[in-house]
Design a protein around this motif. Structure first.
Motif, PDB file in Angstrom:
ATOM      1  N   ASP A  15      -6.582 -34.024  53.932  1.00  0.00           N
ATOM      2  CA  ASP A  15      -7.073 -35.074  53.053  1.00  0.00           C
ATOM      3  C   ASP A  15      -8.261 -34.519  52.284  1.00  0.00           C
ATOM      4  O   ASP A  15      -9.221 -34.037  52.893  1.00  0.00           O
ATOM      5  CB  ASP A  15      -7.524 -36.302  53.855  1.00  0.00           C
ATOM      6  N   PHE A  16      -8.173 -34.548  50.967  1.00  0.00           N
ATOM      7  CA  PHE A  16      -9.319 -34.133  50.170  1.00  0.00           C
ATOM      8  C   PHE A  16      -9.324 -34.851  48.836  1.00  0.00           C
ATOM      9  O   PHE A  16      -8.356 -35.490  48.448  1.00  0.00           O
ATOM     10  CB  PHE A  16      -9.404 -32.603  50.010  1.00  0.00           C
ATOM     11  N   THR A  17     -10.453 -34.734  48.152  1.00  0.00           N
ATOM     12  CA  THR A  17     -10.663 -35.406  46.879  1.00  0.00           C
ATOM     13  C   THR A  17     -10.897 -34.371  45.796  1.00  0.00           C
ATOM     14  O   THR A  17     -11.626 -33.396  45.998  1.00  0.00           O
ATOM     15  CB  THR A  17     -11.887 -36.347  46.965  1.00  0.00           C
ATOM     16  N   VAL A  18     -10.253 -34.604  44.641  1.00  0.00           N
ATOM     17  CA  VAL A  18     -10.405 -33.728  43.493  1.00  0.00           C
ATOM     18  C   VAL A  18     -11.173 -34.494  42.425  1.00  0.00           C
ATOM     19  O   VAL A  18     -10.909 -35.672  42.192  1.00  0.00           O
ATOM     20  CB  VAL A  18      -9.023 -33.291  42.954  1.00  0.00           C
ATOM     21  N   ASN A  19     -12.107 -33.834  41.757  1.00  0.00           N
ATOM     22  CA  ASN A  19     -12.938 -34.498  40.753  1.00  0.00           C
ATOM     23  C   ASN A  19     -12.267 -34.550  39.387  1.00  0.00           C
ATOM     24  O   ASN A  19     -12.828 -34.112  38.395  1.00  0.00           O
ATOM     25  CB  ASN A  19     -14.294 -33.803  40.641  1.00  0.00           C
ATOM     26  N   SER A  20     -11.060 -35.055  39.347  1.00  0.00           N
ATOM     27  CA  SER A  20     -10.374 -35.273  38.080  1.00  0.00           C
ATOM     28  C   SER A  20      -9.502 -36.508  38.235  1.00  0.00           C
ATOM     29  O   SER A  20      -9.253 -36.965  39.339  1.00  0.00           O
ATOM     30  CB  SER A  20      -9.523 -34.058  37.686  1.00  0.00           C
ATOM     31  N   GLU A  21      -9.032 -37.023  37.121  1.00  0.00           N
ATOM     32  CA  GLU A  21      -8.180 -38.203  37.175  1.00  0.00           C
ATOM     33  C   GLU A  21      -6.797 -37.825  37.689  1.00  0.00           C
ATOM     34  O   GLU A  21      -6.377 -36.673  37.607  1.00  0.00           O
ATOM     35  CB  GLU A  21      -8.075 -38.829  35.790  1.00  0.00           C
ATOM     36  N   LYS A  22      -6.107 -38.832  38.176  1.00  0.00           N
ATOM     37  CA  LYS A  22      -4.787 -38.615  38.759  1.00  0.00           C
ATOM     38  C   LYS A  22      -3.813 -38.019  37.747  1.00  0.00           C
ATOM     39  O   LYS A  22      -3.094 -37.061  38.047  1.00  0.00           O
ATOM     40  CB  LYS A  22      -4.251 -39.943  39.295  1.00  0.00           C
ATOM     41  N   SER A  23      -3.797 -38.556  36.537  1.00  0.00           N
ATOM     42  CA  SER A  23      -2.856 -38.062  35.526  1.00  0.00           C
ATOM     43  C   SER A  23      -3.145 -36.602  35.158  1.00  0.00           C
ATOM     44  O   SER A  23      -2.223 -35.800  34.981  1.00  0.00           O
ATOM     45  CB  SER A  23      -2.904 -38.942  34.283  1.00  0.00           C
ATOM     46  N   LYS A  24      -4.425 -36.230  35.079  1.00  0.00           N
ATOM     47  CA  LYS A  24      -4.773 -34.838  34.785  1.00  0.00           C
ATOM     48  C   LYS A  24      -4.374 -33.913  35.933  1.00  0.00           C
ATOM     49  O   LYS A  24      -3.915 -32.797  35.711  1.00  0.00           O
ATOM     50  CB  LYS A  24      -6.262 -34.710  34.503  1.00  0.00           C
ATOM     51  N   PHE A  25      -4.551 -34.387  37.160  1.00  0.00           N
ATOM     52  CA  PHE A  25      -4.167 -33.587  38.317  1.00  0.00           C
ATOM     53  C   PHE A  25      -2.654 -33.363  38.340  1.00  0.00           C
ATOM     54  O   PHE A  25      -2.193 -32.236  38.537  1.00  0.00           O
ATOM     55  CB  PHE A  25      -4.612 -34.270  39.615  1.00  0.00           C
ATOM     56  N   ILE A  26      -1.890 -34.420  38.097  1.00  0.00           N
ATOM     57  CA  ILE A  26      -0.423 -34.310  38.085  1.00  0.00           C
ATOM     58  C   ILE A  26       0.022 -33.371  36.970  1.00  0.00           C
ATOM     59  O   ILE A  26       0.890 -32.515  37.167  1.00  0.00           O
ATOM     60  CB  ILE A  26       0.237 -35.705  37.933  1.00  0.00           C
ATOM     61  N   GLU A  27      -0.570 -33.507  35.803  1.00  0.00           N
ATOM     62  CA  GLU A  27      -0.207 -32.634  34.679  1.00  0.00           C
ATOM     63  C   GLU A  27      -0.595 -31.177  34.928  1.00  0.00           C
ATOM     64  O   GLU A  27       0.077 -30.268  34.449  1.00  0.00           O
ATOM     65  CB  GLU A  27      -0.849 -33.143  33.379  1.00  0.00           C
ATOM     66  N   SER A  28      -1.674 -30.947  35.664  1.00  0.00           N
ATOM     67  CA  SER A  28      -2.047 -29.568  35.980  1.00  0.00           C
ATOM     68  C   SER A  28      -1.170 -28.979  37.084  1.00  0.00           C
ATOM     69  O   SER A  28      -1.012 -27.764  37.180  1.00  0.00           O
ATOM     70  CB  SER A  28      -3.517 -29.495  36.388  1.00  0.00           C
ATOM     71  N   LEU A  29      -0.567 -29.846  37.909  1.00  0.00           N
ATOM     72  CA  LEU A  29       0.294 -29.368  38.989  1.00  0.00           C
ATOM     73  C   LEU A  29       1.717 -29.089  38.504  1.00  0.00           C
ATOM     74  O   LEU A  29       2.358 -28.138  38.973  1.00  0.00           O
ATOM     75  CB  LEU A  29       0.319 -30.397  40.128  1.00  0.00           C
ATOM     76  N   LYS A  30       2.208 -29.866  37.554  1.00  0.00           N
ATOM     77  CA  LYS A  30       3.596 -29.726  37.094  1.00  0.00           C
ATOM     78  C   LYS A  30       3.932 -28.333  36.555  1.00  0.00           C
ATOM     79  O   LYS A  30       5.007 -27.812  36.852  1.00  0.00           O
ATOM     80  CB  LYS A  30       3.918 -30.788  36.043  1.00  0.00           C
TER      81      LYS A  30
END
Length: 161
Positions: A15-30
């Motif tokens: 469990d951890f927290t990333v300092n970005s919005e969810k949509s940006k995180f998903i787009e960076s992971l895709k």
């Protein structure tokens, strides 16, 4: 069963927290994820992405992409939540699948057959010879699976944070 797997190191919870919005995180992971193929065909894949799996808006499934798989059985299942401009990620890393269970089932079947034959014939030569061999095969597979979970955990922590 889950606690047993965690006790032996075959399952991890992150469990951890990333300092970005969810949509940006998903787009960076895709861009890092390619469609999943059976791990036996990893050596024929020329795509240079880091993971196999799927990424959706609320969850993802990942497996490390290696030309020569070091831990092909370790997989990560993650859920993504957006909270106050930050992204909370809950990841479960597990290493058991049908092929691993089949391997252990066949190994246990051979052990049972050797023990039954040793009891039936009242000689323990087979057990003395094959016992250590079975133990080596079991421990090798166990520690390989356990190291796969640790490697995937370290890789995910460094890549996703």
């Amino acid at each position: 069963m889950s606690r047993i797997l965690e006790a032996f190191g075959l399952k991890k919870q992150l469990d951890f927290t990333v300092n970005s919005e969810k949509s940006k995180f998903i787009e960076s992971l895709k861009p890092k994820v390619k469609p999943n193929i059976p791990f036996l065909f990893d050596i024929f894949d020329n795509d240079q992405k880091e993971f196999y799996g799927t990424v959706n808006e609320n969850d993802f499934w990942l497996r490390k992409a290696d030309r020569l798989p070091k831990s092909p059985y370790a997989r990560a299942f993650g859920k993504v939540k957006d909270t106050f401009g930050k992204t909370e990620i809950n990841i479960k890393i597990i290493t058991l699948n049908w092929l691993v269970l089949l391997y252990f089932l066949v190994l246990i079947l051979f052990v049972v057959l050797v023990v039954m034959e040793s009891i039936r014939s009242k000689t323990f030569g087979l057990l003395i010879v094959f016992g250590p061999i079975f133990l080596i095969f079991f421990l090798f597979a166990f520690f390989k699976l356990r190291s796969g979970v640790k490697k995937l955990e370290n890789y995910i922590i460094t890549e996703l944070k």
